[in-house]
Design an enzyme around this catalytic site. Structure first.
Site, short mmCIF file in Angstrom:
data_model
loop_
_atom_site.label_atom_id
_atom_site.label_comp_id
_atom_site.label_asym_id
_atom_site.label_seq_id
_atom_site.Cartn_x
_atom_site.Cartn_y
_atom_site.Cartn_z
N PRO A 27 -62.47 -54.95 19.60
CA PRO A 27 -61.53 -54.13 18.84
C PRO A 27 -62.23 -52.86 18.38
CG PRO A 27 -62.42 -55.86 17.43
CD PRO A 27 -63.02 -56.06 18.80
N GLN A 93 -56.53 -59.14 14.58
CA GLN A 93 -57.59 -58.94 13.59
C GLN A 93 -57.03 -58.34 12.30
OE1 GLN A 93 -60.88 -55.79 13.58
NE2 GLN A 93 -62.00 -57.59 14.33
N CYS A 123 -66.41 -53.23 10.18
CA CYS A 123 -66.06 -51.82 10.29
C CYS A 123 -66.96 -50.97 9.41
CB CYS A 123 -64.60 -51.59 9.91
SG CYS A 123 -64.11 -49.85 10.01
N LYS A 164 -65.83 -61.33 12.57
CA LYS A 164 -66.71 -60.35 13.20
C LYS A 164 -67.52 -59.66 12.11
CE LYS A 164 -66.86 -56.79 16.78
NZ LYS A 164 -67.59 -55.67 16.14
N ASN A 223 -72.66 -58.63 20.39
CA ASN A 223 -71.97 -57.35 20.61
C ASN A 223 -72.89 -56.21 20.20
OD1 ASN A 223 -69.84 -55.39 18.66
ND2 ASN A 223 -69.62 -55.44 20.87
N GLY A 224 -72.77 -55.09 20.90
CA GLY A 224 -73.49 -53.89 20.50
C GLY A 224 -74.45 -53.36 21.55
N GLY A 247 -67.80 -53.36 24.21
CA GLY A 247 -67.09 -52.33 23.46
C GLY A 247 -67.07 -51.00 24.18
#
Length: 339
Positions: A27, A93, A123, A164, A223-224, A247
């Protein structure tokens, strides 16, 4: 259906979801909107390695239970069994700081057909953090626990609840507390962006710091900073998990998911997407729905600018079209780029 039956359904669902390495489309606020999800999930399906699921942009929860039209705006797939046209499931989400409000909105989302609820604690946007949402809550593990627990109790037992996170807000000093909050709250699985909020999106990602979360008795997704297959392999090795969320790399190279898993793709299908094959998808994007053509063209240019990192041909089109506002002219330029 009684409580135990619903629990068994959820456990079976999770076991099935994670029986093989999962690949998720991340997302990304203002980027992976419904139109972009439609395009990227279709490309992945066409290449023979569809995303196992995607997670929607966050829906902000502030003062009340949101009306149905807000949920449908962010996740129009709810009208179609919560799946994209190619069949990729979409998990919904939520982002917010008030446990009961989050719970009430999660329950309503489940009524509307959300197959799973994901909670955003990652975020890094200043406007979100200043209103006590997203990654700022990583400094409040007790609040994280309250939110996840309330959501878990509010939605049907057969609906998974995931979270997340990042590694921390300003630093990683609260990682043990964050891990404890996740462990005690009933989270069904966890996705970790391997940087703190302060580190933002600046390389590198600290994949090795995900390792300690594997002590939790739930699946962990890394992730990342995954831009190519080599990054993916390094991430899985350092993080100690086989599960990945892709992502910005997946937007820059829409074939990234197939490249990552090319070693296990035995379908005989092409795993790389040439520029000429991407043209059709870009035109479909430009023919998609938006409030105005200006907005649609702006969204496309955002994507085109990112594609310049993955395709030399995109750089040529970008240099010629970055100030162009006419959709038809841009489509003509795309078609000419392979002529």
């Amino acid at each position: 259906m009684n409580h135990n039956d619903q629990l068994q359904i959820r456990q079976n669902t999770i076991s099935q979801l994670f029986s093989d390495p999962v690949r998720l489309l991340a997302p990304m606020e203002g980027l992976t909107d419904p139109l972009m999800r439609q395009i990227l999930t279709q490309i992945a399906a066409d290449l023979g390695r569809p995303y196992d699921w995607s997670v929607s942009e966050f829906i902000r929860v502030t003062q009340h239970v949101l009306p149905a039209h807000v949920f449908y705006k962010y996740v129009p797939e709810l009208r179609h069994d919560a799946k994209t046209a190619c069949g990729t499931p979409i998990h919904l989400q939520l982002l917010g700081s008030e446990a009961q409000l989050m719970a009430d909105n999660a329950a309503y989302a489940a009524e509307l057909g959300a197959p799973a609820i994901d909670i955003n604690f990652g975020c890094p946007a200043k406007t979100v953090n200043s209103h006590r949402g997203g990654s700022v809550l990583l400094d409040e593990p007790e609040t994280m626990y309250q939110i996840i627990s309330a959501v878990r109790q509010a939605v049907p037992d057969n609906i998974p609840v995931s979270a997340k996170i990042r590694l921390g807000y300003t630093d990683t000093s609260r990682m043990d507390d964050i891990r404890g909050a996740i462990n005690d709250s009933g989270t069904d699985w966890l996705t970790i962006h391997a940087r703190t909020k302060t580190q933002g999106y600046k390389p590198p990602a600290y994949w090795d710091k995900i390792q300690s979360f594997n002590a939790l008795d739930i699946p962990v997704i890394a992730n990342g900073e995954i831009w190519n297959a080599e990054h993916a392999q390094n991430c899985m090795t350092q993080a100690g998990t086989k599960h990945l969320m892709l992502g910005r790399g997946a937007v820059t190279r829409p074939d990234l998911i197939a490249q990552v898993d090319s070693n296990i793709n035995d379908t005989g299908m092409m795993t790389a997407l040439a520029w000429e094959d991407l043209i059709t998808h870009q035109i479909k994007f430009l023919e998609g729905q938006a409030k105005t053509e200006v907005i649609l063209v702006g969204r496309y240019k955002q994507w085109l600018a990112m594609l310049t990192k993955g395709y030399g041909e995109a750089k040529i089109v970008w240099d010629d079209m970055k100030r162009e506002k006419n959709k038809a002219v841009i489509i003509s330029a795309l078609q000419a780029s392979v002529g």
